[in-house]
Design an enzyme around this catalytic site. Sequence first.
Site, mmCIF file in Angstrom:
data_model
loop_
_atom_site.group_PDB
_atom_site.id
_atom_site.type_symbol
_atom_site.label_atom_id
_atom_site.label_comp_id
_atom_site.label_asym_id
_atom_site.label_seq_id
_atom_site.Cartn_x
_atom_site.Cartn_y
_atom_site.Cartn_z
ATOM 1 N N VAL B 144 46.543 40.842 45.511
ATOM 2 C CA VAL B 144 45.528 41.526 46.050
ATOM 3 C C VAL B 144 44.170 39.965 46.035
ATOM 4 O O VAL B 144 44.272 38.944 45.284
ATOM 5 C CB VAL B 144 44.249 42.162 44.840
ATOM 6 C CG1 VAL B 144 42.865 42.351 45.543
ATOM 7 C CG2 VAL B 144 45.257 43.477 44.179
ATOM 8 N N CYS B 145 44.441 39.590 47.458
ATOM 9 C CA CYS B 145 43.688 38.267 47.917
ATOM 10 C C CYS B 145 42.539 38.905 47.671
ATOM 11 O O CYS B 145 41.993 39.576 48.605
ATOM 12 C CB CYS B 145 44.137 38.422 49.371
ATOM 13 S SG CYS B 145 46.481 37.492 49.103
ATOM 14 N N TYR B 146 41.398 37.234 47.079
ATOM 15 C CA TYR B 146 40.166 37.955 47.586
ATOM 16 C C TYR B 146 40.034 36.298 47.493
ATOM 17 O O TYR B 146 40.490 34.508 47.257
ATOM 18 C CB TYR B 146 39.360 38.579 45.863
ATOM 19 C CG TYR B 146 39.409 37.585 44.884
ATOM 20 C CD1 TYR B 146 40.399 37.572 44.319
ATOM 21 C CD2 TYR B 146 38.577 36.488 44.720
ATOM 22 C CE1 TYR B 146 40.951 36.558 43.444
ATOM 23 C CE2 TYR B 146 38.365 35.973 43.185
ATOM 24 C CZ TYR B 146 39.131 36.080 42.662
ATOM 25 O OH TYR B 146 39.184 35.232 41.580
ATOM 26 N N VAL B 171 47.587 43.603 49.504
ATOM 27 C CA VAL B 171 46.626 43.861 50.098
ATOM 28 C C VAL B 171 45.357 43.017 50.138
ATOM 29 O O VAL B 171 45.103 41.481 49.181
ATOM 30 C CB VAL B 171 45.852 45.270 49.377
ATOM 31 C CG1 VAL B 171 46.453 46.097 49.892
ATOM 32 C CG2 VAL B 171 45.668 44.856 48.186
ATOM 33 N N PHE B 173 41.219 42.344 48.949
ATOM 34 C CA PHE B 173 39.772 42.908 48.379
ATOM 35 C C PHE B 173 38.720 41.779 49.106
ATOM 36 O O PHE B 173 38.434 40.445 48.739
ATOM 37 C CB PHE B 173 40.024 42.722 47.276
ATOM 38 C CG PHE B 173 38.851 42.337 45.987
ATOM 39 C CD1 PHE B 173 37.776 43.863 46.663
ATOM 40 C CD2 PHE B 173 38.097 41.949 45.095
ATOM 41 C CE1 PHE B 173 36.320 43.919 46.325
ATOM 42 C CE2 PHE B 173 36.921 42.184 44.798
ATOM 43 C CZ PHE B 173 35.745 43.307 45.199
#
Lengths: 165, 198
Positions: B144-146, B171, B173
């Site tokens: 999850v990349c943010y 994915v 975020f």
Amino acid sequence: MLQAAPAESRRNALIAVLSNAGVIFSLRLLLGALFVYASYDKIAHPHQFAIAVRAYKIIPVEYSNLFALMLAWSEMIAGVFIIAGVFTKQAASAIFIMLFMFIAAIVISLIRGLAIDCGCFKSKGGHGVDYSLLVRDILLLAAAFLVMRFERGYLTIQRVFAGSR
Amino acid sequence: MKMFIRQLFGGTALIAVSLLVGVIYNSFSSNKIQLFPQIQNAGAMNAGLQGTTSSPMPGDSALSSPEPDSFAVRPADRAGLQGIIPLDKARALFDAKKAVFMDARDAKAFAEGRIPGAMNVPYDKLPDYYETVTATVPQDTLIVCYCWGPTCDFSDNLASELVIIGYTNVVIFRGGWEEWQKAGYPAEGLPAQQPQQQ
């Protein structure tokens, strides 16, 4: 007319200095050393360099790896050739073309305001893209142009093998 | 001028030869790169994601009753095909401990506050982190990349790059640190109380 003469002579003097065999030889060494040094890490770490290439968002992703390979090896081969004096003018010309591409990429990135690593010398931990980089590359571009224009075969392997003077 | 143009042709020829040398060297190198990186198609990425989410996760209703489409890979911005997840899905993945959270912000922002357990992979310094990421995170890991929040593009860029490198379950975020923090979700590394100056 009277004023034109000193201007003309100043211009000639400048050309004489810039086209001096020693000056051109020094520029060859400078450009060659920089490009060989720049290429070494890119050849050793192709994945990282390809990431740096993609960060500019100029080359389509599909061709980014090929472009990274091309750049790394062109720097190495042109750098070695320009120092050794093998196809010296072609090597200077290749360096000129690469610097022109770098300058275009820097200008585009500055306009876009991209905060990226320039990927100049090291495939990692390098310099950001800023105006000092632009100035440096323009100066190097001028040096490559001088070598293209005034290189006369001083201290080149080609001349050694040709056996002339 | 004609001479100059002819010389440029010579330079171009040298560059073309260099490309050939590079391609030959690459094909024998132990550290070879794919000549034409393929972006995984949506099907492949979905399959990977399903593989992850459908593996038994006891007690995880948030993930096992998924509208699968909320994770679906959509054509996204530049290069990749990444799924975009909202805050509640990010929280569900966090609670399920099934995903590696990658914080694409710089090290300073990361140090000041992050999603607990997140790995700092600043997008603008990605080449520096390439080896660490590829050595420690298997390619089928759900990532999850943010970044800071909805307006930053580091998470999108990082996700694209991870997909190009070969990660199959990435994915984004987009709500990022801003939404996470606003929701009052767990955080670590928040600046310790300011030195008592008052």
